[in-house]
Structure formats: structure tokens, C-alpha cells
Design a protein around this motif. Structure first.
Motif, PDB file in Angstrom:
ATOM      1  N   MET A 163      18.318  61.247 101.093  1.00 49.59           N
ATOM      2  CA  MET A 163      19.395  60.403 100.572  1.00 49.59           C
ATOM      3  C   MET A 163      20.408  60.063 101.663  1.00 49.59           C
ATOM      4  O   MET A 163      20.906  58.936 101.730  1.00 49.59           O
ATOM      5  CB  MET A 163      20.080  61.124  99.406  1.00 49.59           C
ATOM      6  N   GLU A 164      20.740  61.022 102.506  1.00 55.23           N
ATOM      7  CA  GLU A 164      21.718  60.778 103.583  1.00 55.23           C
ATOM      8  C   GLU A 164      21.212  59.722 104.553  1.00 55.23           C
ATOM      9  O   GLU A 164      21.982  58.895 105.041  1.00 55.23           O
ATOM     10  CB  GLU A 164      22.024  62.075 104.318  1.00 55.23           C
ATOM     11  N   LYS A 165      19.907  59.774 104.827  1.00 52.46           N
ATOM     12  CA  LYS A 165      19.308  58.791 105.744  1.00 52.46           C
ATOM     13  C   LYS A 165      19.400  57.383 105.164  1.00 52.46           C
ATOM     14  O   LYS A 165      19.748  56.427 105.866  1.00 52.46           O
ATOM     15  CB  LYS A 165      17.841  59.164 106.000  1.00 52.46           C
ATOM     16  N   MET A 166      19.117  57.259 103.856  1.00 54.13           N
ATOM     17  CA  MET A 166      19.198  55.939 103.199  1.00 54.13           C
ATOM     18  C   MET A 166      20.645  55.457 103.147  1.00 54.13           C
ATOM     19  O   MET A 166      20.932  54.284 103.379  1.00 54.13           O
ATOM     20  CB  MET A 166      18.609  56.018 101.790  1.00 54.13           C
ATOM     21  N   HIS A 167      21.565  56.376 102.838  1.00 54.92           N
ATOM     22  CA  HIS A 167      22.994  56.039 102.776  1.00 54.92           C
ATOM     23  C   HIS A 167      23.477  55.531 104.130  1.00 54.92           C
ATOM     24  O   HIS A 167      24.187  54.520 104.227  1.00 54.92           O
ATOM     25  CB  HIS A 167      23.791  57.281 102.347  1.00 54.92           C
ATOM     26  N   SER A 168      23.061  56.215 105.185  1.00 49.87           N
ATOM     27  CA  SER A 168      23.448  55.825 106.546  1.00 49.87           C
ATOM     28  C   SER A 168      22.875  54.454 106.910  1.00 49.87           C
ATOM     29  O   SER A 168      23.561  53.611 107.492  1.00 49.87           O
ATOM     30  CB  SER A 168      22.963  56.887 107.538  1.00 49.87           C
ATOM     31  N   ALA A 169      21.607  54.238 106.536  1.00 47.03           N
ATOM     32  CA  ALA A 169      20.946  52.963 106.860  1.00 47.03           C
ATOM     33  C   ALA A 169      21.621  51.802 106.138  1.00 47.03           C
ATOM     34  O   ALA A 169      21.872  50.746 106.735  1.00 47.03           O
ATOM     35  CB  ALA A 169      19.463  53.030 106.489  1.00 47.03           C
ATOM     36  N   VAL A 170      21.939  51.974 104.848  1.00 46.28           N
ATOM     37  CA  VAL A 170      22.622  50.904 104.101  1.00 46.28           C
ATOM     38  C   VAL A 170      23.994  50.637 104.716  1.00 46.28           C
ATOM     39  O   VAL A 170      24.415  49.484 104.856  1.00 46.28           O
ATOM     40  CB  VAL A 170      22.765  51.273 102.597  1.00 46.28           C
ATOM     41  N   GLY A 171      24.689  51.715 105.116  1.00 50.84           N
ATOM     42  CA  GLY A 171      26.015  51.569 105.730  1.00 50.84           C
ATOM     43  C   GLY A 171      25.969  50.785 107.032  1.00 50.84           C
ATOM     44  O   GLY A 171      26.893  50.026 107.347  1.00 50.84           O
ATOM     45  N   GLN A 172      24.891  50.945 107.795  1.00 52.18           N
ATOM     46  CA  GLN A 172      24.774  50.252 109.088  1.00 52.18           C
ATOM     47  C   GLN A 172      24.269  48.820 108.958  1.00 52.18           C
ATOM     48  O   GLN A 172      24.296  48.063 109.914  1.00 52.18           O
ATOM     49  CB  GLN A 172      23.835  51.043 110.009  1.00 52.18           C
ATOM     50  N   GLY A 173      23.818  48.471 107.763  1.00 54.66           N
ATOM     51  CA  GLY A 173      23.395  47.080 107.542  1.00 54.66           C
ATOM     52  C   GLY A 173      22.000  46.989 106.955  1.00 54.66           C
ATOM     53  O   GLY A 173      21.172  47.880 107.129  1.00 54.66           O
ATOM     54  N   VAL A 174      21.773  45.882 106.244  1.00 55.36           N
ATOM     55  CA  VAL A 174      20.461  45.614 105.636  1.00 55.36           C
ATOM     56  C   VAL A 174      19.984  44.267 106.158  1.00 55.36           C
ATOM     57  O   VAL A 174      20.663  43.257 105.966  1.00 55.36           O
ATOM     58  CB  VAL A 174      20.572  45.584 104.094  1.00 55.36           C
ATOM     59  N   PRO A 175      18.837  44.221 106.860  1.00 48.82           N
ATOM     60  CA  PRO A 175      18.366  42.941 107.407  1.00 48.82           C
ATOM     61  C   PRO A 175      18.077  41.940 106.283  1.00 48.82           C
ATOM     62  O   PRO A 175      17.394  42.272 105.317  1.00 48.82           O
ATOM     63  CB  PRO A 175      17.084  43.317 108.165  1.00 48.82           C
ATOM     64  N   ARG A 176      18.622  40.765 106.426  1.00 53.52           N
ATOM     65  CA  ARG A 176      18.545  39.756 105.372  1.00 53.52           C
ATOM     66  C   ARG A 176      17.100  39.441 104.965  1.00 53.52           C
ATOM     67  O   ARG A 176      16.800  39.330 103.781  1.00 53.52           O
ATOM     68  CB  ARG A 176      19.251  38.485 105.866  1.00 53.52           C
ATOM     69  N   HIS A 177      16.199  39.301 105.946  1.00 53.12           N
ATOM     70  CA  HIS A 177      14.813  38.921 105.632  1.00 53.12           C
ATOM     71  C   HIS A 177      14.027  40.053 104.966  1.00 53.12           C
ATOM     72  O   HIS A 177      12.956  39.821 104.411  1.00 53.12           O
ATOM     73  CB  HIS A 177      14.080  38.438 106.890  1.00 53.12           C
TER      74      HIS A 177
ATOM     75  N   GLU B 274      12.952  43.409  99.626  1.00 53.77           N
ATOM     76  CA  GLU B 274      12.030  44.550  99.674  1.00 53.77           C
ATOM     77  C   GLU B 274      12.802  45.872  99.714  1.00 53.77           C
ATOM     78  O   GLU B 274      12.393  46.866  99.098  1.00 53.77           O
ATOM     79  CB  GLU B 274      11.126  44.414 100.911  1.00 53.77           C
ATOM     80  N   ILE B 275      13.937  45.876 100.407  1.00 57.67           N
ATOM     81  CA  ILE B 275      14.763  47.097 100.489  1.00 57.67           C
ATOM     82  C   ILE B 275      15.368  47.420  99.128  1.00 57.67           C
ATOM     83  O   ILE B 275      15.430  48.589  98.722  1.00 57.67           O
ATOM     84  CB  ILE B 275      15.844  46.943 101.582  1.00 57.67           C
ATOM     85  N   TRP B 276      15.800  46.401  98.382  1.00 53.02           N
ATOM     86  CA  TRP B 276      16.325  46.648  97.026  1.00 53.02           C
ATOM     87  C   TRP B 276      15.248  47.275  96.144  1.00 53.02           C
ATOM     88  O   TRP B 276      15.508  48.216  95.389  1.00 53.02           O
ATOM     89  CB  TRP B 276      16.835  45.346  96.407  1.00 53.02           C
ATOM     90  N   LYS B 277      14.007  46.763  96.256  1.00 51.78           N
ATOM     91  CA  LYS B 277      12.905  47.336  95.465  1.00 51.78           C
ATOM     92  C   LYS B 277      12.630  48.776  95.892  1.00 51.78           C
ATOM     93  O   LYS B 277      12.364  49.641  95.050  1.00 51.78           O
ATOM     94  CB  LYS B 277      11.647  46.476  95.619  1.00 51.78           C
ATOM     95  N   PHE B 278      12.725  49.033  97.190  1.00 54.49           N
ATOM     96  CA  PHE B 278      12.535  50.389  97.723  1.00 54.49           C
ATOM     97  C   PHE B 278      13.600  51.344  97.184  1.00 54.49           C
ATOM     98  O   PHE B 278      13.294  52.467  96.749  1.00 54.49           O
ATOM     99  CB  PHE B 278      12.574  50.328  99.257  1.00 54.49           C
ATOM    100  N   LEU B 279      14.862  50.892  97.171  1.00 52.61           N
ATOM    101  CA  LEU B 279      15.955  51.734  96.643  1.00 52.61           C
ATOM    102  C   LEU B 279      15.771  51.999  95.148  1.00 52.61           C
ATOM    103  O   LEU B 279      16.084  53.086  94.658  1.00 52.61           O
ATOM    104  CB  LEU B 279      17.310  51.072  96.915  1.00 52.61           C
ATOM    105  N   ALA B 280      15.238  51.011  94.427  1.00 55.39           N
ATOM    106  CA  ALA B 280      14.957  51.204  93.001  1.00 55.39           C
ATOM    107  C   ALA B 280      13.840  52.234  92.806  1.00 55.39           C
ATOM    108  O   ALA B 280      13.920  53.098  91.920  1.00 55.39           O
ATOM    109  CB  ALA B 280      14.566  49.869  92.352  1.00 55.39           C
ATOM    110  N   GLU B 281      12.810  52.152  93.644  1.00 57.45           N
ATOM    111  CA  GLU B 281      11.718  53.149  93.599  1.00 57.45           C
ATOM    112  C   GLU B 281      12.265  54.554  93.819  1.00 57.45           C
ATOM    113  O   GLU B 281      11.908  55.498  93.106  1.00 57.45           O
ATOM    114  CB  GLU B 281      10.683  52.858  94.694  1.00 57.45           C
ATOM    115  N   GLN B 282      13.133  54.683  94.820  1.00 57.26           N
ATOM    116  CA  GLN B 282      13.696  55.997  95.145  1.00 57.26           C
ATOM    117  C   GLN B 282      14.534  56.533  93.984  1.00 57.26           C
ATOM    118  O   GLN B 282      14.496  57.718  93.679  1.00 57.26           O
ATOM    119  CB  GLN B 282      14.554  55.896  96.416  1.00 57.26           C
TER     120      GLN B 282
END
Length: 432
Positions: free
Chosen positions: A54-68, A72-80
Motif C-alpha cells: 500500500m505504501e508503494k502505491m500511495h507513493s507512486a500516486v503522490g509522485q504522479g500518474v502518467p496520463r496515457h 489502466e492504473i485506475w482499474k489496477f487500484l480498483a483490483e487492489q
């Protein structure tokens, strides 16, 4: 070859649509290293069954989410989220397939059609009347109104569905809307009685009182409750008034943290603009500033707001204020309405606020009735046009069949004519 050309054309159209959809200025641009972290997580074999840190995902979202990769990242977060939480069976939505829902009729059709033209009216993907964007949006909202008949369709939902649709395909967007509504807590604010929205407005007011007392006092002095400016923020998740890049970042956080994010963003926005709001000295100019000037944030201010939200934790306060709201409501019911001047003042303020909202709703209703008539006329024309096109297509098909038959007949005749012929240059054989 024709099929290959059609595939190529479809692929080019998909790419063009994707560019069109993602045509917005990005907040917190992603560094290559952060993009690589996301790509590694997304490409992990069997990722839908693996619980990531969870900390790794939190850190990654905080540093930015690539637009393209955002959809897919939203679907990944929903899976998690689904791997770590399971909704009680009575709270889970029906598992009706999307295509089955599209075959049914909805009683919410008029309400949905009215809002299509008002949802991102300047965005090229949605601006064409009953174009690809509006039709996909209609399908998602229709399907959801059939899936969740208690909520049906509520004004504001079109913006939430629209943001999802800009980042993924139609059916995927429907499933992510279902996730946000049922799993991430958005559904409660759209229920017909709107009680939860009233509680949310009270919670926001109390948060302002805690964090920005001078701003709270200024707004109270001019009888400005959160319902006058913040209701659209909650119902459209900021999408009706704020830049798309900013709204996309808010959605990043909602997929990670849930609907509490909306309170954090609202509190941060009001706090960061406090000096400017305090300069205004009457109800009209304050509300106008919050509704129209505040959303035009600069990139630096947007990123600052997002960073503040990541550092805030208000979950305990929200729970306490919800309980407090219910206690106050019970006291109001139990007590005599004239026994307390303060309560009378609060009720008068509420009534004043409701009167203003009623006037706004009346104006919207008049506009809506005009739109209904216009849309019904357009639908009638489109149905007539569709019928004519079907007849023309049938006539062309019959003509094509006749031509193919003629070609076959000519080929057969040509083949017969091309058989061996007698050589007229040789003399005829002589008899003995």
C-alpha cells in the motif's frame, strides 16, 4: 485486403479518439522513473491476484500518474481494493452484464438526455450532439440507472462517468463507475432524499470552523453555507468547474483513498484562497468568486492543493461530525421551535438558502424543458433518417446481388464463346 484496410482505419480512429480524449494539461507530470514504476506494476504477471504494498502505491500516486496509463492504473487500484476489501453481499450491486442492461429501457431517459449537452460542452469528444462521446456517455448512464434503481440517475453523475470515459472504453468506464459508487462511497450522496449531501455540507462547515476559523466566521456573517457553493464540487467531483488535469488528479486520489478526498480538496482550496475570499464583503461577490474565479487555478496552485491533500487525515473528524449532525437533528425535532433564538436564526438561514436553491432549480427546469423538446425533435429526425438509410441500404444490396448475377451470366457466356472453333482456312475433306 478490404478487411485489413478497415482494421487499419479502425485502429487509426481509436488512436485519434484517445488523443482527443486525453487532450488536457497534466498536473504533476510524471518523471520517467515514476512511469517505469507504474509500468512494472501494471505488467506484473497475474497482478489481479497479487496484493501490492500500500505504501508503494500511495507513493507512486503522490509522485504522479502518467496520463496515457491513467485508465489502466485506475482499474489496477480498483483490483487492489477488491483484494483487500469485500463488500457485504447485501450492499453489492447486481451482476447484470453491461450488454444486457443496454437492451433494456430506462425511465430516466429524458433526464439523461437533458444533461448530455451540458456535460463537458467544450470538450471535442463530447461536444458533437449525439456524437460518439455523447452516445457512449448515454449508454453508461442508462445502464447504471437500470443497475441501481434506488439512485437511478442524478444530476452530476454524467460528469463522473464522463471523466472515466475519457480514460477508458465504454464498458470499462461503466464498471469503474460501479466501483466508485458502491466500493468507494460516492453512491450515498446521490440517493433521492439527499440527506447524505446535507450531512456532507455540515461536515465541511465544521471542518472550516476547525481549520480556518476566520474564513468560517466571514462566510457565516454573510449567511453563506457550503450548499451555496460546494454542492456541485461533491456531486460532480469538481468536474463541472475545474480544469480536467486537476480533476484527473482528484480521481487518482479517490481511487486510492475513497470519497473522503472530496472534503480534503474542498478544504485545501478554500484555505489556500482565504486571503482573497476575505477581501469580498457581500454574499454575491463571495459566492461569485468561489464559483467562478477560484476554479481557474494556476498549475502551481493545483499541485500545491494536491500535495496538501496527501498529507491530510480527517477521517475521525468526519465520523464525529456525522454523529453530531444526527444529534442536532434529533434535538431540533424534540425541542420547541421558538424556545431558542439561535435555532430560529439557523432555520431562517437554512430557509433562505433553500429559497435561493429553489430559484436556481426553477431556472434549470425551464432550460431543461426547452432542451427536452429540442432533443425529442432531434431524435425523431434521426429515427426518420435511420429508416430511410436502411431502405436505401436494402435497395443497394438488391442492386448489388443483381449485378453479381449479371456478371456471372456474362462470364458463363464468355466461357461458352471461347470454346474450340473449326479452322476455316483448311479445305473441307474430300470423299474417296
Amino acid at each position: 485486403m478490404e478487411k485489413e484496410n478497415q482494421k487499419l482505419q479502425a485502429s487509426e480512429n481509436d488512436l485519434l479518439n484517445k488523443r482527443l480524449k486525453l487532450d488536457y494539461e497534466e498536473i504533476t507530470p510524471c518523471l520517467k522513473e515514476v512511469t517505469a514504476v507504474w509500468e512494472k506494476m501494471l505488467s506484473t504477471p497475474g497482478r489481479s491476484k497479487i496484493k501490492f504494498d500500500m505504501e508503494k502505491m500511495h507513493s507512486a500516486v503522490g509522485q504522479g500518474v502518467p496520463r496515457h496509463h491513467r485508465g489502466e492504473i485506475w482499474k489496477f487500484l480498483a483490483e487492489q481494493y477488491h483484494l483487500k476489501h469485500q463488500l457485504p453481499s447485501k450492499q453489492q450491486p447486481k451482476d447484470t452484464p453491461y450488454k444486457e442492461l443496454l437492451k433494456q429501457l430506462t425511465s430516466q431517459q429524458h433526464a439523461i438526455l437533458i444533461d448530455l449537452g451540458r456535460t463537458f460542452p467544450t470538450h471535442p469528444y463530447f461536444s458533437a450532439q449525439l456524437g460518439a462521446g455523447q452516445l457512449s456517455l448515454y449508454n453508461i448512464l442508462k445502464a447504471y440507472s437500470l443497475l441501481d434503481q434506488e439512485v437511478g440517475y442524478c444530476q452530476g453523475l454524467s460528469f463522473v462517468a464522463g471523466i472515466l470515459l475519457l480514460h477508458m472504453g465504454e464498458e470499462e468506464a461503466f464498471h469503474m463507475l460501479k466501483f466508485l459508487m458502491f466500493d468507494r462511497g460516492l453512491r450515498k450522496q446521490y440517493r433521492p432524499d439527499m440527506i447524505i449531501l446535507q450531512i456532507q455540507m455540515y461536515q465541511l462547515s465544521r471542518l472550516l470552523h476547525d481549520y480556518h476559523r476566520d474564513l468560517y466566521n466571514h462566510l457565516e456573517e454573510h449567511e453563506i453555507g457550503p450548499s451555496l457553493y460546494a454542492a456541485p464540487w461533491f456531486l460532480t467531483v469538481f468536474a463541472s468547474q475545474f480544469p480536467l488535469g486537476f480533476v484527473a488528479r482528484v480521481f487518482d486520489m479517490i481511487f486510492l483513498q475513497g470519497s473522503e478526498v472530496i472534503f480534503k480538496v474542498a478544504l485545501s482550496l478554500l484555505g489556500s484562497h482565504k486571503p482573497l475570499i476575505l477581501q469580498h464583503e457581500n454574499l454575491e461577490t463571495i459566492v461569485d468568486f468561489i464559483k467562478n474565479t477560484l476554479p481557474n487555478l494556476g498549475l502551481v496552485q493545483m499541485e500545491k492543493t494536491i500535495n496538501q491533500v496527501f498529507e491530510m487525515d480527517i477521517s475521525k473528524q468526519l465520523q464525529a461530525y456525522e454523529v453530531e449532525y444526527h444529534v442536532l437533528q434529533e434535538e431540533l425535532i424534540d425541542s420547541s421551535p421558538l424556545s431558542d433564538n439561535q435555532r430560529m436564526d439557523k432555520l431562517e438561514k437554512t430557509n433562505s438558502s433553500l429559497r435561493k436553491q429553489n430559484l436556481d432549480l426553477l431556472e434549470q427546469l425551464q432550460v431543461a424543458n426547452g432542451r427536452i423538446q429540442s432533443l425529442e425533435a432531434t431524435v425523431e429526425k434521426l429515427l426518420t433518417s435511420e429508416s430511410k438509410l436502411k431502405q436505401a441500404a436494402l435497395a443497394l444490396e438488391l442492386e448489388r446481388s443483381a449485378l453479381l448475377h449479371t456478371v456471372e451470366e456474362l462470364r458463363r457466356q464468355a466461357a461458352e464463346l471461347g470454346g474450340p472453333r473449326p479452322d476455316r482456312t483448311q479445305p473441307p475433306p474430300t470423299g474417296d
